[in-house]
Every structure is written in structure tokens, then in C-alpha cells.
Design an enzyme around this catalytic site. Sequence first.
Site, PDB file in Angstrom:
ATOM      1  N   ARG A 109       2.622  37.705  22.802  1.00  0.00           N
ATOM      2  CA  ARG A 109       3.927  37.243  22.592  1.00  0.00           C
ATOM      3  C   ARG A 109       4.907  37.468  23.324  1.00  0.00           C
ATOM      4  NH1 ARG A 109       8.369  36.067  18.108  1.00  0.00           N
ATOM      5  NH2 ARG A 109       9.764  37.242  19.271  1.00  0.00           N
ATOM      6  N   HIS A 136       7.093  27.956  20.599  1.00  0.00           N
ATOM      7  CA  HIS A 136       7.051  29.003  19.731  1.00  0.00           C
ATOM      8  C   HIS A 136       5.987  27.519  19.026  1.00  0.00           C
ATOM      9  CE1 HIS A 136       7.403  31.828  18.086  1.00  0.00           C
ATOM     10  NE2 HIS A 136       8.858  31.670  17.297  1.00  0.00           N
ATOM     11  N   GLN A 139       5.838  28.934  14.604  1.00  0.00           N
ATOM     12  CA  GLN A 139       7.215  29.293  14.150  1.00  0.00           C
ATOM     13  C   GLN A 139       7.485  27.370  13.790  1.00  0.00           C
ATOM     14  OE1 GLN A 139      10.088  31.200  14.160  1.00  0.00           O
ATOM     15  NE2 GLN A 139      10.690  29.177  12.415  1.00  0.00           N
ATOM     16  N   ASP A 227      19.374  27.131  17.226  1.00  0.00           N
ATOM     17  CA  ASP A 227      18.751  28.578  17.214  1.00  0.00           C
ATOM     18  C   ASP A 227      19.466  29.097  18.031  1.00  0.00           C
ATOM     19  OD1 ASP A 227      16.815  30.880  18.528  1.00  0.00           O
ATOM     20  OD2 ASP A 227      15.443  29.627  19.425  1.00  0.00           O
ATOM     21  N   CYS A 266      15.513  29.799  13.300  1.00  0.00           N
ATOM     22  CA  CYS A 266      14.205  30.859  13.174  1.00  0.00           C
ATOM     23  C   CYS A 266      14.808  32.093  13.367  1.00  0.00           C
ATOM     24  CB  CYS A 266      13.272  30.216  14.371  1.00  0.00           C
ATOM     25  SG  CYS A 266      14.081  30.673  15.618  1.00  0.00           S
ATOM     26  N   ARG A 294       6.799  32.379   7.794  1.00  0.00           N
ATOM     27  CA  ARG A 294       5.768  32.591   8.723  1.00  0.00           C
ATOM     28  C   ARG A 294       4.670  33.039   8.220  1.00  0.00           C
ATOM     29  NH1 ARG A 294       8.455  33.645  14.007  1.00  0.00           N
ATOM     30  NH2 ARG A 294       5.996  33.896  14.019  1.00  0.00           N
TER      31      ARG A 294
END
Length: 309
Positions: A109, A136, A139, A227, A266, A294
Site C-alpha cells: 500500500r 485500488h 476495494q 470518496d 470506500c 473487504r
Amino acid sequence: MSMRHFLDLSDAGGDAIAAMINDAQDRKAARVGWPKGRPDADAPLAGHVLGMIFEKNSTRTRVSFDIAMRQLGGSVLILESGTSQLGRGETIADTARVLSRMVDAIMIRTDDHAKAEELAQFADVPVINGLTDRSHPCQIVADLLTIVEHGKALPELELAWLGDGNNVLHSILEAAGLMKFNVRVATPHGYRPDAEFVAMARAGGATVTLTTDAYEAAAGADIVVTDTWVSMGQDHAEDKIAALAPFQVTAGLMDCAKPDAKFLHCLPAHVGEEVSVEVFESERSVVFDEAENRIHAQKSVLLWAFDKI
């Protein structure tokens, strides 16, 4: 045993993503009522270790990958740049070659997508993108799982994105081309997604609409997504927030979508900025289902990376 890298959704392709969603649904259903740390009955990754590299803060990615590995029968170790040799200048290439001899897979990450690509280039084990500034993908596997769980088929789905054209939107656009759904993107001027991802979605057969009108994007949508407006480490936050203010997901905007439309985010959310508290706490909001998913999505990504799906 063969291995696969998962840096973007196209590394897997549409058929594999569909298989991941099916596997995640089956494994999730089989665990109802179980303690979170109890391994799945088949424990398919027993004895395997996932090394996780964090150069950006994390809650959901860190916890979901950890619990995912426990449920698959494996374990994890965590490296952070400030407490590892990465923080003192060891190269990504050398890190990849060292970790490949010590762990069975690597999740990273980070900021620059090139770091994930270099890690994959030099690693002899699967490398998974847990987030970069470009995309991502993990996600979005969880998002697609959530959408399907709530009774919506992906082909011909109408998804509205409101706000910044960021890494999450890039992966949504990639998914749209692979899974054959349509995306309406409402952003201010200067905040559109990278043209590469728009072209990718359209090449896959998705209809992508780019607009500066939030209500145009939301009209008749099955899913409304946003987001946080200011990502970790971004400057000029005040100017950006001012530009994005007309794109807040409000109750009035959700009323333009279909009556059974769902709201996704998210997380973490800045309630009162990109989404109103009324929408965030409403029955239309499935953000905590999405967060839980997730775990289940990560399990299927890991199994795909180990060529077990």
C-alpha cells in the site's frame, strides 16, 4: 505452484473477477455465526505467510488482509517504511528479492504505482496492490461483491460517481469495461479521471458519461458512489473542497437515482463534505457491508493470486 500478480483488475480479467465474487459469496455464507479468527473449513492457505508493506496509513486494508489470511489458514507480518529498511533507502528491487525468500506473497500500500510494478518485477511470489495513487483494485472487488449481494446484476448496471476523479474511480472504470456496466462521472473541471481509464472502459463496451452536473450523473442510477475529496498527503485542500462542494451526495441527489439505489463509499468518510449525514446514515447506505466485504474479497484475491481460483 504457479502465482499471479494483482496490480490492477485487468491482471485477472472479467471471468476471474466473477469467479472471485462467487467464491467470496460462498465462503462468507459458510462462515455465518463463526468467530472472525476461525479458519475456513478447508484452510486453503495453511502455512502461508503474507508480507504487508505499508507506506500509507490504513484501517480496512490492514485489518481485512490480516483477517483474510487467518480465515484462509495463513498468517501475516507487517512492514512499515518508518520501521523497515525501506525507510533508510533500501531499493524496492532488493526488498522484493529478500521478501520472496521469506514470505509467500506480498501486499503493498503505497503512493507511486511504479513501486508496486517494480516489486512485482523482482518478486518471485505474488504481489497485490493494496492501494496506489493510480488504482485500488482490491476495494473494487469488495464493491462489486456488495453490489451483487444487494441484488443488482453487473451487466448494464448504471453507476454514478460524484466528486474527484481519483484512484478508486480509475478501478471502477476498469471494472466497468471488464464486467460490462456503465459509469456516469460527475466532476468539476480539472478533476476528471485519467483518459487512459475512460478509454479502457469504453474499449470494453461500457458507456462512460463525463459531466459537470451531479444530478445528470445520478439520474436513474442503480448505484451512487463517492470518496473522500482530499486524499492522504494532498495539498491545496481548501481549494479542492470548494471546487467539489456542488458534488456532495445529498438526499435530494439520491432521490434522482432509482428508488432502490444504493450508496457506496470506500471509507473513511468526511460526513458533511462528500456525503450528507442524512445519506450516510440512511437505509440506502451500504458502506459498512462494503467495509466488511473487504475481508471476503481479499480472501478471493489471495486465492486467485495463488492460482486456487
